[in-house]
Design a protein around this motif. Sequence first.
Motif, PDB file in Angstrom:
ATOM      1  N   LYS A   2       0.835  -1.189   0.000  1.00 56.48           N
ATOM      2  CA  LYS A   2       0.000   0.000   0.000  1.00 56.48           C
ATOM      3  C   LYS A   2       0.876   1.248   0.000  1.00 56.48           C
ATOM      4  O   LYS A   2       1.820   1.364   0.782  1.00 56.48           O
ATOM      5  CB  LYS A   2      -0.914  -0.007   1.224  1.00 56.48           C
ATOM      6  N   LYS A   3       0.547   2.178  -0.906  1.00 57.01           N
ATOM      7  CA  LYS A   3       1.344   3.400  -1.015  1.00 57.01           C
ATOM      8  C   LYS A   3       0.997   4.384   0.098  1.00 57.01           C
ATOM      9  O   LYS A   3      -0.126   4.423   0.585  1.00 57.01           O
ATOM     10  CB  LYS A   3       1.118   4.050  -2.378  1.00 57.01           C
ATOM     11  N   ARG A   4       1.999   5.189   0.475  1.00 60.95           N
ATOM     12  CA  ARG A   4       1.799   6.232   1.488  1.00 60.95           C
ATOM     13  C   ARG A   4       1.417   7.530   0.788  1.00 60.95           C
ATOM     14  O   ARG A   4       2.138   8.007  -0.094  1.00 60.95           O
ATOM     15  CB  ARG A   4       3.087   6.409   2.304  1.00 60.95           C
ATOM     16  N   LYS A   5       0.275   8.090   1.153  1.00 62.84           N
ATOM     17  CA  LYS A   5      -0.224   9.308   0.506  1.00 62.84           C
ATOM     18  C   LYS A   5       0.471  10.536   1.090  1.00 62.84           C
ATOM     19  O   LYS A   5       0.545  10.691   2.307  1.00 62.84           O
ATOM     20  CB  LYS A   5      -1.741   9.410   0.710  1.00 62.84           C
ATOM     21  N   ILE A   6       0.984  11.393   0.197  1.00 63.13           N
ATOM     22  CA  ILE A   6       1.587  12.670   0.600  1.00 63.13           C
ATOM     23  C   ILE A   6       0.695  13.793   0.092  1.00 63.13           C
ATOM     24  O   ILE A   6       0.372  13.852  -1.095  1.00 63.13           O
ATOM     25  CB  ILE A   6       3.008  12.834   0.019  1.00 63.13           C
ATOM     26  N   HIS A 201       0.747  15.482  12.219  1.00 61.71           N
ATOM     27  CA  HIS A 201       0.918  15.660  10.769  1.00 61.71           C
ATOM     28  C   HIS A 201       1.932  16.785  10.533  1.00 61.71           C
ATOM     29  O   HIS A 201       1.742  17.909  11.008  1.00 61.71           O
ATOM     30  CB  HIS A 201      -0.426  16.031  10.119  1.00 61.71           C
ATOM     31  N   GLY A 224       9.695  10.847   6.607  1.00 56.25           N
ATOM     32  CA  GLY A 224       8.363  10.591   7.154  1.00 56.25           C
ATOM     33  C   GLY A 224       7.411  11.758   7.180  1.00 56.25           C
ATOM     34  O   GLY A 224       6.357  11.678   7.832  1.00 56.25           O
ATOM     35  N   HIS A 226       4.435  14.323   5.995  1.00 57.39           N
ATOM     36  CA  HIS A 226       3.111  13.941   5.482  1.00 57.39           C
ATOM     37  C   HIS A 226       2.596  14.861   4.385  1.00 57.39           C
ATOM     38  O   HIS A 226       1.599  14.540   3.739  1.00 57.39           O
ATOM     39  CB  HIS A 226       2.099  13.941   6.639  1.00 57.39           C
ATOM     40  N   GLU A 257       6.928   4.055  -3.538  1.00 49.33           N
ATOM     41  CA  GLU A 257       6.066   3.754  -2.391  1.00 49.33           C
ATOM     42  C   GLU A 257       5.161   4.928  -2.016  1.00 49.33           C
ATOM     43  O   GLU A 257       4.304   4.821  -1.144  1.00 49.33           O
ATOM     44  CB  GLU A 257       6.924   3.361  -1.178  1.00 49.33           C
ATOM     45  N   ILE A 258       5.358   6.072  -2.720  1.00 50.68           N
ATOM     46  CA  ILE A 258       4.620   7.300  -2.396  1.00 50.68           C
ATOM     47  C   ILE A 258       3.534   7.557  -3.433  1.00 50.68           C
ATOM     48  O   ILE A 258       3.745   7.412  -4.641  1.00 50.68           O
ATOM     49  CB  ILE A 258       5.581   8.507  -2.335  1.00 50.68           C
TER      50      ILE A 258
END
Length: 505
Positions: A2-6, A201, A224, A226, A257-258
């Motif tokens: 699962k991708k990390r949302k920015i 955040h 890390g 956000h 991954e983003i």
Amino acid sequence: MKKRKIEIMDTTLRDGEQTSGVSFSVSEKLTLAKLLLEELQVDRIEVASARVSEGELQSVQQITKWALEKGYLDRVEVLTFVDNGVSLKWMESAGAKVQNLLTKGSLNHLTHQLKKTPEQHFAEISETIAKGKELGVETNVYLEDWSNGMRNSPEYVFQYLEFISKQPVKRIMLPDTLGVLTHYETYSFISQIVQKYPELHFDFHGHNDYDLSVANVMEAIKAGCHGLHLTVNGMGERAGNAPMASVVAVVNDFLPEIEISIKEPSLFKVSKLVSAFTGFGIPANKPIVGDNVFTQTAGIHADGDSKKNLYFNDLLPERFGRKRKYALGKTSGKANIQKNLQELGLTLNDEELKKVTQRIIELGDKKERVTKEDLPYIISDVLDSGSLQQKVFVKSYVLTHSKGLQPSTSLAVEIEGESYEEHAQGDGQFDAFMNALRKVYRSKKIKLPNLIDYAVRIPPGSNSDALCETLITWEQDNKEFTTRGLDSDQTVSAIKATEKMLNII
């Protein structure tokens, strides 16, 4: 995986407007706000600073009215100040519901600019956040000069974060206000903060004073953070902010991954519009959006593109709503010319291609810029020239034009191996040239044709300075014929057309 949302927050309309000499009108701000949210699909936009001007108030009122109708009001943000509620009253009249409260992120700024203790500053911040909540305004906080705060007074930064972590704020925004961070520091500082406060955040706001903003953005993401603050074309104070287009390409290509929401094909369109509104041209070599970025100049590169795309990378122009181009000049070679001919639907044999290539190299040596639209003219000129057996050569000439003196020309012409020189004056440089030529032909008892029409034009669609075409219509013995000349200089192109006439007669 699962991708990390920015989150992407665009601050072109606020921080970008701090570019020296830039000010958006009310209608321009509204137009860009719509494009940023609906077409480019950024997550949030920072549109103004509170209390700046009446025009700024009108801009925000127009944007918030539209955003309310569209359900975007929580994505429209305004920079505010710790000023006993004055900014909040301004926001209320503007219809905005999200404040980005400017607070001090370094002990140096707090001590010397505000002349207050941390406890005094924190109390005023807390009061401002509480007043905002009463008015239904959501609060994000900026830690101004945070980067220098982490370098020189980290104890204060963590004291501040401890205080703010207990306040009803949605986002804590970490600006490299003076653009001083290296990518090593960016990663170190943000990772320390994220690890200590994993539930909060954090946004990173990079400036580009050392041309490190994109590298710093990459490290902020890895550490890390956000959210990111970006501007179209890197607009902003001094060297500007982290540029939207470059960051989007870097994230999409190097950080799989983003996940970000930005629509790549719209980047170029929005970039051009911001350039038009601000009057700030986009540098030709600016990544992603510059004119030269998808242009191959060297012939060997064009040749390689025809052989398994040897000179392509992942930055394909189609991703950004653009097309690859092949420049024409002294280094372009036959491969570049062939690519442009294909686009025009033209074909030449090897001998013709060689002649056209040589002509383009000659223009390149004169520092002229040749475009695809110039090609048909060059082809016609070069191939027409070869079809005539040349017996008359205009060997040299001096054209003079001085204030208060009549234009004059001295010329040397070779006719069937014999050389002649003459000097004459005229109403203009070309008229003086023709008068000198008539003297030469009078001595040979030959009457030159009458010039009955003279037209100068550039190739349709061309925006280069390389060529202009002169078409001259002559009359002799009640018959008309036309000759043409091609050159970067208007008078020289007329002389070339005249030389062709001399060979015809």
